[in-house]
Design a protein around this motif. Structure first.
Motif, mmCIF file in Angstrom:
data_model
loop_
_atom_site.group_PDB
_atom_site.id
_atom_site.type_symbol
_atom_site.label_atom_id
_atom_site.label_comp_id
_atom_site.label_asym_id
_atom_site.label_seq_id
_atom_site.Cartn_x
_atom_site.Cartn_y
_atom_site.Cartn_z
ATOM 1 N N ALA A 142 0.599 -1.208 0.092
ATOM 2 C CA ALA A 142 0.100 -0.079 0.140
ATOM 3 C C ALA A 142 1.100 1.562 -0.016
ATOM 4 O O ALA A 142 0.104 2.487 -0.011
ATOM 5 C CB ALA A 142 -1.043 0.097 1.053
ATOM 6 N N GLY A 143 2.075 1.231 0.000
ATOM 7 C CA GLY A 143 2.995 2.440 0.272
ATOM 8 C C GLY A 143 3.592 2.540 1.302
ATOM 9 O O GLY A 143 3.969 3.997 1.488
ATOM 10 N N ASP A 144 3.301 1.970 2.202
ATOM 11 C CA ASP A 144 3.234 2.530 3.821
ATOM 12 C C ASP A 144 4.858 1.995 4.251
ATOM 13 O O ASP A 144 4.573 1.231 5.614
ATOM 14 C CB ASP A 144 1.756 2.286 4.734
ATOM 15 C CG ASP A 144 2.366 3.481 5.869
ATOM 16 O OD1 ASP A 144 3.101 4.010 6.179
ATOM 17 O OD2 ASP A 144 0.803 3.710 6.105
ATOM 18 N N ALA A 145 5.385 2.561 3.952
ATOM 19 C CA ALA A 145 7.367 1.883 4.632
ATOM 20 C C ALA A 145 7.056 2.032 5.924
ATOM 21 O O ALA A 145 7.289 1.056 6.496
ATOM 22 C CB ALA A 145 8.249 2.913 4.239
ATOM 23 N N GLU A 146 6.868 2.886 6.841
ATOM 24 C CA GLU A 146 6.734 2.801 7.716
ATOM 25 C C GLU A 146 5.723 1.895 9.316
ATOM 26 O O GLU A 146 6.289 1.357 9.943
ATOM 27 C CB GLU A 146 6.198 4.484 8.500
ATOM 28 C CG GLU A 146 6.395 5.284 10.310
ATOM 29 C CD GLU A 146 5.812 6.331 10.246
ATOM 30 O OE1 GLU A 146 6.385 6.527 11.569
ATOM 31 O OE2 GLU A 146 6.000 6.927 9.899
ATOM 32 N N LYS A 147 5.078 1.662 8.779
ATOM 33 C CA LYS A 147 3.931 1.071 9.490
ATOM 34 C C LYS A 147 3.929 -0.579 8.882
ATOM 35 O O LYS A 147 4.453 -1.237 10.080
ATOM 36 C CB LYS A 147 2.363 1.338 8.761
ATOM 37 C CG LYS A 147 1.756 2.227 9.703
ATOM 38 C CD LYS A 147 0.033 2.049 8.976
ATOM 39 C CE LYS A 147 -0.502 3.804 9.493
ATOM 40 N NZ LYS A 147 -1.831 3.499 9.094
ATOM 41 N N ALA A 148 4.773 -0.589 7.892
ATOM 42 C CA ALA A 148 5.411 -1.583 7.047
ATOM 43 C C ALA A 148 6.790 -2.281 8.515
ATOM 44 O O ALA A 148 7.059 -3.346 8.537
ATOM 45 C CB ALA A 148 5.494 -2.066 5.405
ATOM 46 N N LEU A 149 7.345 -1.485 8.197
ATOM 47 C CA LEU A 149 8.856 -1.434 9.432
ATOM 48 C C LEU A 149 8.556 -1.563 10.569
ATOM 49 O O LEU A 149 8.909 -2.931 11.293
ATOM 50 C CB LEU A 149 9.472 -0.029 9.361
ATOM 51 C CG LEU A 149 10.542 -0.252 9.977
ATOM 52 C CD1 LEU A 149 11.853 -1.102 9.546
ATOM 53 C CD2 LEU A 149 11.458 0.910 10.169
ATOM 54 N N ALA A 150 7.259 -1.125 11.109
ATOM 55 C CA ALA A 150 7.061 -1.526 12.035
ATOM 56 C C ALA A 150 6.627 -3.781 12.940
ATOM 57 O O ALA A 150 7.026 -3.764 13.463
ATOM 58 C CB ALA A 150 5.480 -0.553 13.087
ATOM 59 N N CYS A 151 6.074 -3.378 11.736
ATOM 60 C CA CYS A 151 5.786 -5.136 11.819
ATOM 61 C C CYS A 151 6.850 -5.692 11.665
ATOM 62 O O CYS A 151 6.428 -6.734 12.205
ATOM 63 C CB CYS A 151 4.037 -4.611 10.495
ATOM 64 S SG CYS A 151 2.396 -4.224 10.574
ATOM 65 N N VAL A 152 7.123 -5.499 10.314
ATOM 66 C CA VAL A 152 8.739 -6.243 10.640
ATOM 67 C C VAL A 152 9.327 -5.987 11.872
ATOM 68 O O VAL A 152 9.823 -6.976 11.975
ATOM 69 C CB VAL A 152 9.577 -5.908 9.552
ATOM 70 C CG1 VAL A 152 11.286 -6.356 9.600
ATOM 71 C CG2 VAL A 152 8.937 -5.814 7.829
ATOM 72 N N ARG A 153 9.898 -4.866 12.647
ATOM 73 C CA ARG A 153 10.426 -5.255 13.907
ATOM 74 C C ARG A 153 9.684 -6.375 14.389
ATOM 75 O O ARG A 153 10.116 -6.425 15.510
ATOM 76 C CB ARG A 153 10.024 -4.306 14.456
ATOM 77 C CG ARG A 153 11.441 -3.035 13.165
ATOM 78 C CD ARG A 153 10.738 -1.452 14.004
ATOM 79 N NE ARG A 153 12.410 -1.247 13.713
ATOM 80 C CZ ARG A 153 12.973 0.270 13.526
ATOM 81 N NH1 ARG A 153 12.154 1.065 14.237
ATOM 82 N NH2 ARG A 153 13.348 1.197 13.047
ATOM 83 N N GLU A 154 8.114 -5.944 15.139
ATOM 84 C CA GLU A 154 7.556 -6.792 15.870
ATOM 85 C C GLU A 154 7.492 -8.337 15.169
ATOM 86 O O GLU A 154 7.551 -9.287 16.008
ATOM 87 C CB GLU A 154 5.145 -6.783 15.914
ATOM 88 C CG GLU A 154 5.451 -5.209 16.384
ATOM 89 C CD GLU A 154 4.873 -5.196 18.402
ATOM 90 O OE1 GLU A 154 5.323 -6.057 18.327
ATOM 91 O OE2 GLU A 154 5.436 -4.024 18.345
ATOM 92 N N GLY A 155 7.098 -9.154 13.895
ATOM 93 C CA GLY A 155 7.780 -10.303 13.335
ATOM 94 C C GLY A 155 8.554 -10.822 13.804
ATOM 95 O O GLY A 155 9.320 -12.336 14.096
ATOM 96 N N ARG A 156 9.638 -9.722 13.827
ATOM 97 C CA ARG A 156 11.273 -10.963 13.418
ATOM 98 C C ARG A 156 11.667 -10.543 15.065
ATOM 99 O O ARG A 156 12.408 -11.567 15.382
ATOM 100 C CB ARG A 156 12.461 -9.894 13.082
ATOM 101 C CG ARG A 156 11.996 -9.931 12.082
ATOM 102 C CD ARG A 156 12.036 -10.635 10.348
ATOM 103 N NE ARG A 156 12.867 -11.854 10.671
ATOM 104 C CZ ARG A 156 14.326 -10.974 10.299
ATOM 105 N NH1 ARG A 156 14.670 -10.721 8.702
ATOM 106 N NH2 ARG A 156 16.096 -11.954 10.397
ATOM 107 N N ALA A 157 11.291 -9.591 15.812
ATOM 108 C CA ALA A 157 11.341 -10.113 17.402
ATOM 109 C C ALA A 157 10.914 -11.505 18.000
ATOM 110 O O ALA A 157 11.451 -11.816 18.585
ATOM 111 C CB ALA A 157 10.788 -9.126 17.925
ATOM 112 N N LEU A 158 8.799 -12.232 17.158
ATOM 113 C CA LEU A 158 8.789 -12.926 17.856
ATOM 114 C C LEU A 158 9.952 -14.386 17.392
ATOM 115 O O LEU A 158 9.678 -15.124 17.885
ATOM 116 C CB LEU A 158 7.354 -13.290 17.219
ATOM 117 C CG LEU A 158 6.458 -12.393 18.565
ATOM 118 C CD1 LEU A 158 5.371 -12.427 17.398
ATOM 119 C CD2 LEU A 158 6.459 -12.529 18.953
#
Length: 513
Positions: A454-470
């Protein structure tokens, strides 16, 4: 207490806001503001009064109130400011249009559908009698399931019907109407010695007219005959002609004794819940039910699902998936006309991989043919259709499931999000995935994909950090390899989204392009 606000429904008891059956993500303070406004309709509320009500003891600026007002209007679809009005130099006024206060004519809901919708509420049972409580909760579910077999009657799913029952008796009819139930069936149970006495009443929600009522007295071992008779009486009251063959199909699987049935019910409730070892405990109850009643097809079918869940769904060892498939096949051999057995077989085959999809299709279709108004079957069939690339058909089935089960389990959000993602409706898909209260690393990856595409890099990065932390070791290659999406172009789109989000590199590529 639930209130209709424009196109939304605000449930003050549950603290939720819904539009079109979907929970709307909303900030806590915005929800508090909406609640305060709805409790004070027709009165101009000053800014000071609103700030004191929503932020008591906290110093905030008018900007916080203005932002919350803006969010509240957006949440209820009031961009035109027809419901929450600004009164210059005085404050805000909440006022529903006069048409909102006038209920629709009794025939309006029925006119929109070809068949009446019935909600079977949990029976009123002495809470101290745990055995009776479990038996009659199970009876209500089986009555709901039996009613679903009649193609002239739609049934509100058990999950929504039980949630509906938590409302006060003064509000229950209005709430039932908002959920689309034209009729509600209620029952009261009393224990007399070794027998149960139950009185069941069917009421038209719009008028409050009693359509049918009957009293039953029976021994615990006759609970199955009671379930079937109640379902038959309800349909008789609503439909002139009943096909006896369809009713026979709606009978619950045979049970050798009530104890086996209670173990099945307890196992099913555990399987629907969350917590440490709930799935393992559910498995033990299903095993005990089968020990007491080896001919219970449903117990075998649910045991198959429990073992797949314990094994880790897609990650379950092949031997576990093979055994689950064989159990589900045995369940169908015992209960060939039980829709839920076919659904459980379809699910176990789905987790075995894409090579099984033709068989999955067959058994989901059979389950829908047997029980066209089972919300979970509709939702899971819709999810599967989306996996095969037909997002439009999948979304239509999922939306029908939500109509029948507006207070649905949370996994509906994932399934609907997947259909929207496959359709390329990325922001809507993200909104659906965001409603999951607890997300796994794989689900964070889906959300990151949606935001990135959808073009929202900031939200995408926040989700990456949450997922990679798990799961720090989870890679894009693993995600694509394990996905059950069939078409290569759909899988590649997800790969593209994950790469844009920077899943493997922990940083978004969107910001670098």
């Amino acid at each position: 207490m639930a209130l209709r606000i424009g196109g939304a429904v605000l449930d003050l008891d549950r603290g939720t806001l819904r539009r079109d059956g979907e929970i709307v993500p909303i900030r806590p303070k915005t929800l508090e503001l909406l609640a305060f406004l709805t409790r004070n309709p027709g009165r101009v509320l000053s800014k000071d009064e609103l700030m004191q009500a929503v932020w008591p003891g906290i110093i905030v600026t008018e900007d916080s109130l203005t932002q919350s007002i803006r969010d509240a209007r957006k949440s209820i679809g009031d961009e035109a400011q027809a419901l929450i009005r600004t009164v210059p130099r005085r404050g805000y006024l909440f006022q529903l249009p006069e048409t909102e206060a006038t209920p629709p004519p009794p025939s309006a809901a029925a006119a929109a559908r070809a068949e009446p919708t019935v909600a079977v509420l949990p029976f009123d049972v002495d809470p101290a009698n745990a055995t009776a409580r479990a038996l009659f909760d199970g009876a209500v579910e089986e009555i709901t399931n039996a009613l679903s077999y009649f193609k002239t009657v739609a049934v509100l799913a058990r999950h929504s019907a039980f949630a509906l029952a938590e409302h006060s008796s003064e509000d229950i009819r209005a709430t039932a109407e908002r959920l689309g139930a034209d009729y509600i069936a209620e029952g009261r149970v009393e224990t007399a010695g070794t027998e149960y006495g139950a009185r069941v009443v069917l009421t038209e929600t719009a008028s409050g007219r009693r359509v049918w009522s009957q009293s039953f007295t029976f021994a615990p071992a006759d609970i199955f005959a009671f379930q079937t008779m109640v379902a038959q009486r309800i349909v008789t009251a609503l439909v002139a002609n009943i096909e006896s063959a369809v009713m026979r199909r709606g009978l619950p699987a045979a049970a050798a004794n009530v104890e086996a049935y209670l173990h099945f019910l307890r196992g099913k409730e555990l399987l629907r819940s969350y917590g440490e070892r709930v799935n393992q405990d559910a498995r033990e109850h299903f095993l005990k039910a089968i020990e007491l009643d080896p001919q219970s097809g449903l117990a075998h079918a649910y045991l198959a699902l429990a073992e797949v869940i314990i094994g880790g769904y897609n990650d379950a060892p092949r031997a576990v998936l093979d055994q689950a498939r064989d159990r589900a096949l045995h369940a169908i051999a015992l209960s060939p006309d039980e829709a839920r057995c076919h659904r459980m077989l379809a699910l176990t085959l789905l987790y075995r991989g894409r090579d099984e999809y033709d068989a999955v299709e067959k058994h989901f279709a059979r389950a829908l043919d047997l029980n066209p108004y089972d919300a979970d079957t509709l939702a899971q069939t819709g999810f599967f259709r989306a996996l095969r690339g037909d997002g439009e058909a999948g979304l239509a089935l999922l939306d029908k499931a939500i109509q029948l089960n507006p207070m649905h389990p949370t996994w509906y959000y994932y399934d609907r999000g997947e259909a929207l993602l496959i359709l390329g409706r990325y922001r809507e898909a993200a909104a659906s995935f965001s409603c999951l209260p607890r997300k796994s690393a794989w689900q964070w990856a889906r959300l990151a994909t949606c935001h990135a595409l959808a073009g929202d890099a900031e939200k995408a990065l926040a989700c990456v950090r949450e997922g990679r932390a798990l799961e720090p070791g989870l890679t894009i290659a693993q995600i694509i390899e394990e996905t059950r999406i069939e078409r290569s172009e759909d899988r590649e789109r997800i790969r593209e989204g994950l790469e844009l989000a920077g899943w493997d590199s922990n940083g978004p590529l969107l910001s670098k392009s």
